[in-house]
Design a protein around this motif. Structure first.
Motif, mmCIF file in Angstrom:
data_model
loop_
_atom_site.group_PDB
_atom_site.id
_atom_site.type_symbol
_atom_site.label_atom_id
_atom_site.label_comp_id
_atom_site.label_asym_id
_atom_site.label_seq_id
_atom_site.Cartn_x
_atom_site.Cartn_y
_atom_site.Cartn_z
ATOM 1 N N LYS A 1 43.959 -4.097 -13.389
ATOM 2 C CA LYS A 1 43.990 -2.949 -14.281
ATOM 3 C C LYS A 1 44.943 -3.152 -15.458
ATOM 4 N N PHE A 2 46.154 -3.583 -15.169
ATOM 5 C CA PHE A 2 47.162 -3.612 -16.229
ATOM 6 C C PHE A 2 47.328 -4.985 -16.876
ATOM 7 N N TYR A 3 46.910 -6.049 -16.202
ATOM 8 C CA TYR A 3 47.004 -7.346 -16.866
ATOM 9 C C TYR A 3 45.724 -7.634 -17.629
ATOM 10 N N GLU A 4 44.603 -7.440 -16.958
ATOM 11 C CA GLU A 4 43.344 -7.795 -17.603
ATOM 12 C C GLU A 4 42.639 -6.587 -18.206
ATOM 13 N N GLY A 5 43.103 -5.368 -17.847
ATOM 14 C CA GLY A 5 42.517 -4.176 -18.449
ATOM 15 C C GLY A 5 41.092 -3.896 -17.988
ATOM 16 N N LEU A 6 40.774 -4.266 -16.763
ATOM 17 C CA LEU A 6 39.438 -3.984 -16.248
ATOM 18 C C LEU A 6 39.307 -2.497 -15.929
ATOM 19 N N SER A 7 38.088 -1.994 -16.015
ATOM 20 C CA SER A 7 37.817 -0.617 -15.624
ATOM 21 C C SER A 7 37.769 -0.539 -14.106
ATOM 22 N N ASN A 8 37.887 0.692 -13.586
ATOM 23 C CA ASN A 8 37.830 0.861 -12.129
ATOM 24 C C ASN A 8 36.524 0.306 -11.557
ATOM 25 N N GLU A 9 35.457 0.481 -12.324
ATOM 26 C CA GLU A 9 34.164 0.013 -11.840
ATOM 27 C C GLU A 9 34.145 -1.516 -11.712
ATOM 28 N N GLU A 10 34.719 -2.173 -12.733
ATOM 29 C CA GLU A 10 34.763 -3.639 -12.684
ATOM 30 C C GLU A 10 35.656 -4.114 -11.536
ATOM 31 N N ILE A 11 36.784 -3.422 -11.345
ATOM 32 C CA ILE A 11 37.688 -3.793 -10.254
ATOM 33 C C ILE A 11 36.972 -3.646 -8.916
ATOM 34 N N ALA A 12 36.214 -2.549 -8.774
ATOM 35 C CA ALA A 12 35.480 -2.312 -7.531
ATOM 36 C C ALA A 12 34.505 -3.460 -7.267
ATOM 37 N N LYS A 13 33.868 -3.934 -8.353
ATOM 38 C CA LYS A 13 32.907 -5.019 -8.218
ATOM 39 C C LYS A 13 33.602 -6.306 -7.768
ATOM 40 N N VAL A 14 34.726 -6.616 -8.431
ATOM 41 C CA VAL A 14 35.456 -7.844 -8.120
ATOM 42 C C VAL A 14 35.924 -7.836 -6.663
ATOM 43 N N MET A 15 36.495 -6.707 -6.237
ATOM 44 C CA MET A 15 37.102 -6.670 -4.900
ATOM 45 C C MET A 15 36.122 -6.234 -3.824
ATOM 46 N N ASP A 16 34.895 -5.911 -4.273
ATOM 47 C CA ASP A 16 33.858 -5.507 -3.341
ATOM 48 C C ASP A 16 34.289 -4.292 -2.512
ATOM 49 N N ILE A 17 34.811 -3.279 -3.200
ATOM 50 C CA ILE A 17 35.175 -2.027 -2.535
ATOM 51 C C ILE A 17 34.622 -0.866 -3.353
ATOM 52 N N GLU A 18 34.722 0.350 -2.827
ATOM 53 C CA GLU A 18 34.219 1.515 -3.539
ATOM 54 C C GLU A 18 35.116 1.839 -4.732
ATOM 55 N N LYS A 19 34.487 2.415 -5.747
ATOM 56 C CA LYS A 19 35.228 2.806 -6.940
ATOM 57 C C LYS A 19 36.332 3.810 -6.580
ATOM 58 N N GLN A 20 36.018 4.714 -5.654
ATOM 59 C CA GLN A 20 37.009 5.718 -5.249
ATOM 60 C C GLN A 20 38.213 5.048 -4.573
ATOM 61 N N THR A 21 37.949 3.981 -3.814
ATOM 62 C CA THR A 21 39.041 3.245 -3.176
ATOM 63 C C THR A 21 39.961 2.642 -4.223
ATOM 64 N N VAL A 22 39.349 2.141 -5.304
ATOM 65 C CA VAL A 22 40.150 1.590 -6.393
ATOM 66 C C VAL A 22 41.073 2.666 -6.949
ATOM 67 N N ALA A 23 40.505 3.849 -7.198
ATOM 68 C CA ALA A 23 41.310 4.944 -7.737
ATOM 69 C C ALA A 23 42.442 5.304 -6.781
ATOM 70 N N ASN A 24 42.141 5.319 -5.488
ATOM 71 C CA ASN A 24 43.186 5.610 -4.501
ATOM 72 C C ASN A 24 44.302 4.569 -4.531
ATOM 73 N N PHE A 25 43.891 3.301 -4.569
ATOM 74 C CA PHE A 25 44.871 2.212 -4.637
ATOM 75 C C PHE A 25 45.768 2.389 -5.856
ATOM 76 N N ILE A 26 45.137 2.726 -6.992
ATOM 77 C CA ILE A 26 45.902 2.847 -8.226
ATOM 78 C C ILE A 26 46.930 3.966 -8.104
ATOM 79 N N TYR A 27 46.504 5.107 -7.575
ATOM 80 C CA TYR A 27 47.445 6.225 -7.452
ATOM 81 C C TYR A 27 48.575 5.896 -6.495
ATOM 82 N N ARG A 28 48.217 5.264 -5.384
ATOM 83 C CA ARG A 28 49.257 4.924 -4.414
ATOM 84 C C ARG A 28 50.254 3.934 -5.011
ATOM 85 N N ALA A 29 49.720 2.923 -5.706
ATOM 86 C CA ALA A 29 50.586 1.900 -6.284
ATOM 87 C C ALA A 29 51.489 2.497 -7.357
#
Lengths: 366, 215
Positions: free
Chosen positions: B154-182
């Motif tokens: 997110k912060f180094y490469e500036g990927l969108s949540n959707e792209e991150i979800a694709k890369v890590m093979d997880i749900e978009k909502q999980t990405v959002a959760n990870f971001i908030y927790r982090a």
């Protein structure tokens, strides 16, 4: 539309559009946010703080120095060149397999030279001296060939590869290579000519290290003394790893190195560490003896380039700094390091060897 | 305000380099590597602190691409393609090295690598870093591995949540959760974050009536 007016700093950090603006600074985003800030001046402080944080989080995750980046790019470029020299011939139909190394049926030559001191050579090759990872499998029929006389003895392996054994050397191999990897165990000194098969890597196990054929054509040379084990690459690419089968506690990923032409690895048995470096006298790669290189008032960068090409070594230098340096010289058959010493003397620089690369420290020639 | 270096927007150029190198253009290949090497290296540090292993992994990745160049498909998302490929290679390699069976959680095995080594063992180009950035780096390195990965993408490469979800093979909502927790964790860990806590409290309070109005 998000209600940015209610955002706290965490919301801004999490917001995709905001991050995109800070990190990419696209005109469309610039226009939007500048306009938004004009209409919400009381939010300027928090926006500014969020921008700074995002910027800092971005920078904080950079772990690569410029020098390292340059070194690795040069290493990659050299490897790509040697890959181009020995192109693949086979058109693979199994695209979905994604093998790491696709190659043709080119004959791969490998010379492995292991000298084991104080090792009773009459002892049968067993788990204590040389392990395959599955040496416990009793069902595998292994063939052992020992050669104690003078001269060499030619052994043919089940896949058509051949091994030339030196004196006091023992090799064992499966009667048939049925597993995914072709494994042989060696104790002594041997010259391998390996039939290339991308689906089945060829591995030579010795007591301390494992040498793996990765691709294209190459030569490996390794000395196994009482303290050190050495593997030297002439052309192509091999991987050398610690033989971790006898020590599960060790972290294996620290003990694997990829070697390119004219590089060697020295494995220190006591420290169980490997170090990559250039060999003592790098040889020109591939082609028959090259003609003398004659330079007349040539930019020193051009001289370095031709040496890089000829020896397939990486020479790192500050191109801007040395831009004014010119050289008139004839470079013939003298060893690489002699050539480097000559060049460095002429431009009042010095060279240094770090991690298999040549680093030139010089100053401007105005 | 601190100078910020924007991520270069060279994705269209990258797609062009990609097509040229598929047609044997060696310079295009070198240029492509040059433009994405740093990203890939830094990304890999989220999986292992062994920089030699990382370098070899990236060399292998690019050489594999070179060998397979004529069979590679056209793609407009070169960066995401490279990130995904490196991720697969790294996980495979780390898995082989730890000799784990499939039943063991890969993410957990990566944590072992990350946690065994202290941050100090990593090469730190600290002279170019501010005190703040060093503290941020340490705080990030204390996050769980997958949160580190999300924060990086997110912060180094500036990927969108959707792209991150694709890369890590997880749900978009999980990405959002990870971001908030982090981000919450970083906020707790970072003095520079805390400096603005009064502001946040103030804004939080002031936003209450605002909320009511908007209801």
């Amino acid at each position: 539309m998000q209600d940015y007016a209610q955002y706290d700093i965490k919301d801004f950090l999490a917001d995709e559009a905001f991050c995109r603006w800070v990190l990419r600074q696209q005109p469309a985003d610039n226009a939007f946010w500048e306009n938004w800030l004009r209409n919400n001046p009381q939010r300027a402080a928090i926006v500014s703080k969020a921008k700074t944080l995002i910027s800092e989080i971005h920078h904080a995750q950079n772990y690569l120095s410029e020098e390292e980046l340059e070194m690795e790019l040069q290493r990659l470029s050299a490897a790509r060149k040697s890959a181009t020299q020995y192109p693949e011939h086979k058109e693979s139909t199994r695209r979905w397999l994604r093998p790491v190394w696709l190659g043709g049926g080119a004959l791969v030559c490998m010379l492995v030279l292991f000298l084991l001191f104080g090792n009773p050579l009459t002892r049968p090759a067993g788990p204590r001296t040389a392990h395959g990872p599955d040496s416990a499998h009793k069902t595998d029929q292994w063939v052992e060939v020992a050669h104690d006389g003078g001269g060499t003895r030619l052994v043919s392996l089940p896949d058509g590869s051949t091994v030339r054994l030196s004196g006091k050397t023992r090799i064992s191999y499966p009667a048939a290579f049925v597993k995914a990897e072709r494994e042989v165990r060696l104790n002594g000194e041997a010259f391998f000519e390996v039939i290339k098969n991308p689906e089945s890597p060829f591995k030579v196990y010795t007591s301390d290290i494992v040498t793996t054929v990765l691709g294209t054509s190459f030569t490996v040379k390794a000395f196994d003394g009482d303290k050190d084990v050495r593997v030297v690459v002439k052309t192509g690419k091999v991987t050398v790893a610690a033989n971790t089968a006898r020590d599960e506690t060790r972290e294996p990923e620290k003990n694997e190195l990829v070697l390119l032409p004219n590089q060697q690895v020295v494995y220190h048995r006591e420290e169980q560490k490997m170090k990559r470096s250039l060999i003592e006298n790098p040889a020109p790669v591939g082609q028959p003896v090259a003609a003398n290189l004659v330079f007349e008032n040539a930019p020193v960068a051009r001289v370095f380039e031709s040496l890089q090409k000829q020896y397939e070594v990486q020479i790192i230098y500050d191109a801007d700094l040395l831009a004014g340096c010119q050289l008139t010289a004839e470079l013939g058959q003298e060893p690489l390091f002699e050539k480097l010493a000559m060049i460095c003397k002429a431009i009042q620089a010095r060279y240094e060897l770090i991690d298999g690369q040549i680093i030139i420290h010089g100053s401007s020639c105005h | 305000m601190k100078k910020s270096t924007p991520i270069p927007v060279d994705e269209p150029l990258l797609a062009d380099l990609w097509n040229r190198f598929r047609e044997n253009d060696e310079q295009a290949f070198d240029e492509l590597a040059r433009r994405r090497y740093r990203l890939l290296f830094n990304y890999a540090t989220r999986f292992t602190k062994d920089t030699e292993l990382i370098k070899d992994c990236i060399q292998d990745l690019f050489l594999e691409l070179w060998y397979r160049r004529t069979r590679l498909a056209d793609t407009p998302y070169v960066t995401v393609y490279l990130i995904c490929a490196l991720r697969n290679n790294l996980l495979r390699k780390l898995k082989v090295n730890t000799r784990l069976d499939d039943s063991v959680d890969l993410a957990a095995s990566c944590d072992v690598f990350t946690d065994n080594l202290t941050v100090e063992t990593m090469l730190i180009s600290s002279e170019s870093m501010s005190q703040n950035e060093r503290e941020i780096r340490n705080a990030i390195n204390r996050l769980p591995r997958r949160q580190q990965e999300v924060i990086f993408l997110k912060f180094y490469e500036g990927l969108s949540n959707e792209e991150i979800a694709k890369v890590m093979d997880i749900e978009k909502q999980t990405v959002a959760n990870f971001i908030y927790r982090a981000i919450n964790q970083l906020k707790n860990d970072l003095p520079s974050f805390s400096q603005i806590i009064p502001q946040i409290i103030f804004l939080f309070l002031s936003s209450q009536p605002f909320d009511l109005q908007s209801c």
